[in-house]
Design an enzyme around this catalytic site. Structure first.
Site, PDB file in Angstrom:
ATOM      1  N   GLU A  61      29.556  63.003  66.235  1.00  0.00           N
ATOM      2  CA  GLU A  61      29.672  62.365  67.562  1.00  0.00           C
ATOM      3  C   GLU A  61      30.481  63.218  68.535  1.00  0.00           C
ATOM      4  O   GLU A  61      31.514  62.796  69.061  1.00  0.00           O
ATOM      5  CB  GLU A  61      30.299  60.976  67.421  1.00  0.00           C
ATOM      6  CG  GLU A  61      29.432  60.011  66.620  1.00  0.00           C
ATOM      7  CD  GLU A  61      29.941  58.576  66.613  1.00  0.00           C
ATOM      8  OE1 GLU A  61      31.152  58.379  66.761  1.00  0.00           O
ATOM      9  OE2 GLU A  61      29.122  57.659  66.474  1.00  0.00           O
TER      10      GLU A  61
ATOM     11  N   GLU B  45      23.327  57.499  61.800  1.00  0.00           N
ATOM     12  CA  GLU B  45      24.176  56.303  61.746  1.00  0.00           C
ATOM     13  C   GLU B  45      23.497  55.192  62.523  1.00  0.00           C
ATOM     14  O   GLU B  45      23.001  55.419  63.624  1.00  0.00           O
ATOM     15  CB  GLU B  45      25.554  56.542  62.394  1.00  0.00           C
ATOM     16  CG  GLU B  45      26.508  57.343  61.566  1.00  0.00           C
ATOM     17  CD  GLU B  45      27.895  57.432  62.198  1.00  0.00           C
ATOM     18  OE1 GLU B  45      28.327  56.472  62.872  1.00  0.00           O
ATOM     19  OE2 GLU B  45      28.539  58.471  62.015  1.00  0.00           O
TER      20      GLU B  45
HETATM   21  C1  BGP Z   1      30.892  56.016  64.466  1.00  0.00           C
HETATM   22  C2  BGP Z   1      31.579  56.950  63.517  1.00  0.00           C
HETATM   23  C3  BGP Z   1      31.737  56.463  62.136  1.00  0.00           C
HETATM   24  C4  BGP Z   1      31.748  54.985  61.958  1.00  0.00           C
HETATM   25  C5  BGP Z   1      30.904  54.181  62.911  1.00  0.00           C
HETATM   26  C6  BGP Z   1      31.210  52.714  62.988  1.00  0.00           C
HETATM   27  O1  BGP Z   1      31.490  56.095  65.699  1.00  0.00           O
HETATM   28  O2  BGP Z   1      30.929  58.194  63.439  1.00  0.00           O
HETATM   29  O3  BGP Z   1      32.766  57.191  61.543  1.00  0.00           O
HETATM   30  O4  BGP Z   1      32.927  54.451  61.574  1.00  0.00           O
HETATM   31  O5  BGP Z   1      30.941  54.672  64.214  1.00  0.00           O
HETATM   32  O6  BGP Z   1      32.334  52.525  63.786  1.00  0.00           O
HETATM   33  P1  BGP Z   1      33.542  51.614  63.374  1.00  0.00           P
HETATM   34  O7  BGP Z   1      33.928  52.069  62.007  1.00  0.00           O
HETATM   35  O8  BGP Z   1      34.584  51.842  64.366  1.00  0.00           O
HETATM   36  O9  BGP Z   1      33.008  50.226  63.390  1.00  0.00           O
END
Ligand code: BGP
Length: 469
Positions: free
Chosen positions: A172, A364
């Site tokens: 990201e 993701e």
């Molecule tokens: C993205 C990241 C991840 C992950 C996901 C969910 O931004 O790449 O590392 O964690 O989001 O976000 P969160 O864990 O804050 O709910």
């Protein structure tokens, strides 16, 4: 309707070292920035790691990965995305030689992934800059990070390049705009960080990304290197052209990263923005040359969409949404305020394909929710129909996009096993098909249980999407 997912489509799941490995000082590792972020991005970092930081133990994947990989294999994963903790390989980040124990751990992990018929997809840097680099160099603000990162990436390619074909340079990468410490290892507090330093850090990351893409290809032309960006489609809040332009400008902020990675140079709208903000980037002739090394594919995370408006009175920031943006009045939201928009995924897939013409990879996508462990016929499980619904509705849109002509290599669900959240550092924000008995107060046995969604995803994978109906 029969499946339209291509033969060999890479179904799987994605995680990041800092959110699940734990063992934060084992095997020669030193702290990363995550080890001093007990509240994620919701509060400033601590000076030293503190016991309330759930990431220090994570879900103990470092010691339990074999059994966890067995569960992923049981769901039929064809690919497993994970990151390598930079601070296991170069514990401070600026050493000359790597830590053999760290390399040996990933040797074992990669072999275990492949032994189960899964393709490894490795993120080189996933929000886990070594703490020393953050504190001593202010992270990516300092040009020397390029050299440290090149050395780190080259070490990985040389050691694992015979077994890992797919690589992502920075998780990201556009998140640095909003979370400079987590994403860019920048120790200067966000409210004191100048625009000039922020953009210079971005430039260094983009050069580093292009440089290691070249290194990978030189070492082995078979390696596929991708960028990774947060996809967050931005819709105009109204049909007013001023709102349409506001939405476009916000898209430009994120397009910049993909444009540089795919086209090898800064786009005009970004250069204009720099001029207007009075920022003069330090770009060497060699940097310009290096940036020409474009990626093989574009990967992205997709969770939600947002709106934009030119009307200051309507500039409400959505709750829980790290990228900013105005909530869309037509969409429902998760318990953490992330708005749920399956069609937005089809929009992004079409948009990126048309814009860059590079193969895409959804690395993701997922739903963070509170789960309740219940007993059904003597077996502990979670009845997570809400997660199954999120999965199915998004995959149906993915299938539509493939039918639209988009070239898509694969789909990895975020957090197929519950992990610590990146933004809030909670364990109660669960994404998994596998429940982990660990809680926000640090209690729990760390036992694993299959949720109802475990079977749903397995069925989708084993029918190559036909089970979506
Ligand atoms: C993205 C990241 C991840 C992950 C996901 C969910 O931004 O790449 O590392 O964690 O989001 O976000 P969160 O864990 O804050 O709910």
């Amino acid at each position: 309707m029969s499946t339209t997912f291509p033969e060999g489509f890479l179904w799987g799941g994605a995680v990041a070292a800092n959110q699940l490995e734990g063992a934060y000082l084992e095997g020669g590792k030193l702290p990363s920035i995550q080890d001093v972020m007990p509240r994620g991005i919701a509060a400033p970092p601590t000076e030293e790691p503190t016991p309330d930081n759930l990431k220090l133990v994570g879900i103990d994947f470092y010691h339990r990965y074999e059994a966890d990989l067995d569960l992923f294999a049981e769901m039929g994963f064809k690919v497993f995305r994970f990151s390598i903790a930079w601070s296991r390989i170069f514990p401070r980040g600026d050493e000359e030689t790597p830590n053999e124990e760290g390399l040996a751990f990933y040797d074992r992990l990669i072999d275990a992934v492949r032994a189960r018929g899964m393709e490894p997809l490795v993120t080189i840097s996933h929000y886990e800059t070594p703490l020393h680099l953050a504190k001593t160099y202010d992270g990516w603000v300092d040009r020397r990070l390029i050299g440290f990162y090149e050395r780190y990436a080259r070490t990985l390619f040389e050691r694992f390049g015979d077994r890992v074909r797919y690589w992502l340079t920075f998780n990201e990468i556009n998140a640095v705009l909003h979370a400079p410490l987590m994403s860019g290892g920048i120790w200067t507090p966000k409210d004191q960080l100048s625009k000039a330093d922020l953009y210079q850090a971005i430039h260094h990351e983009l050069v580093a990304s292009a440089s290691v893409t070249r290194i990978a290809h030189e070492l082995n032309p078979e390696l596929k290197v991708g960028c990774m960006i947060i996809a967050i489609p931005t819709y105009p809040l109204s049909p007013d052209p001023a709102d349409v332009w506001a939405a476009r400008q916000s898209e430009h902020e994120n397009y910049t990263f993909g444009d540089v990675h795919c086209r090898g140079a800064y786009p005009g709208y970004f250069l204009r923005k720099l001029r207007e903000e009075g920022v003069e980037l330090h770009i060497t002739a060699e940097d310009t040359e290096t940036l020409r090394n474009t990626v093989d594919f574009v990967s992205f995370s997709y969770y939600m969409s947002v709106c934009a408006t030119a009307d200051p009175a309507k500039q409400i920031k959505g709750q829980g949404n790290i990228m900013g943006g105005v909530p869309n009045p037509t969409l429902p939201a998760s318990e953490w305020g992330w708005q749920i928009d399956p069609l937005g995924l089809r929009i992004v897939l079409n948009d990126y394909w048309e814009r860059w013409g590079k193969p895409l990879f959804i690395v993701e996508n997922g739903l963070g929710a509170r789960d309740e462990l219940v007993e059904v016929d003597g077996v502990k499980t979670v009845i997570d129909d809400y997660r199954i619904d999120y999965l199915r509705t998004h995959l149906i849109q993915v299938r539509e996009a493939i039918a639209d002509g988009v070239q898509l290599w694969g789909y990895t669900w975020w957090g197929p096993i519950d992990v610590v959240s990146a933004s809030t550092a909670q364990l109660s924000k669960r994404y998994g098909f596998i429940y982990v008995d660990r809680h926000d107060d640090g209690s729990g046995t760390l036992e694993r249980y299959r949720k109802k969604s475990f079977d749903a995803y397995r069925e989708i994978i084993t029918t190559n999407g036909a089970a979506l109906g």
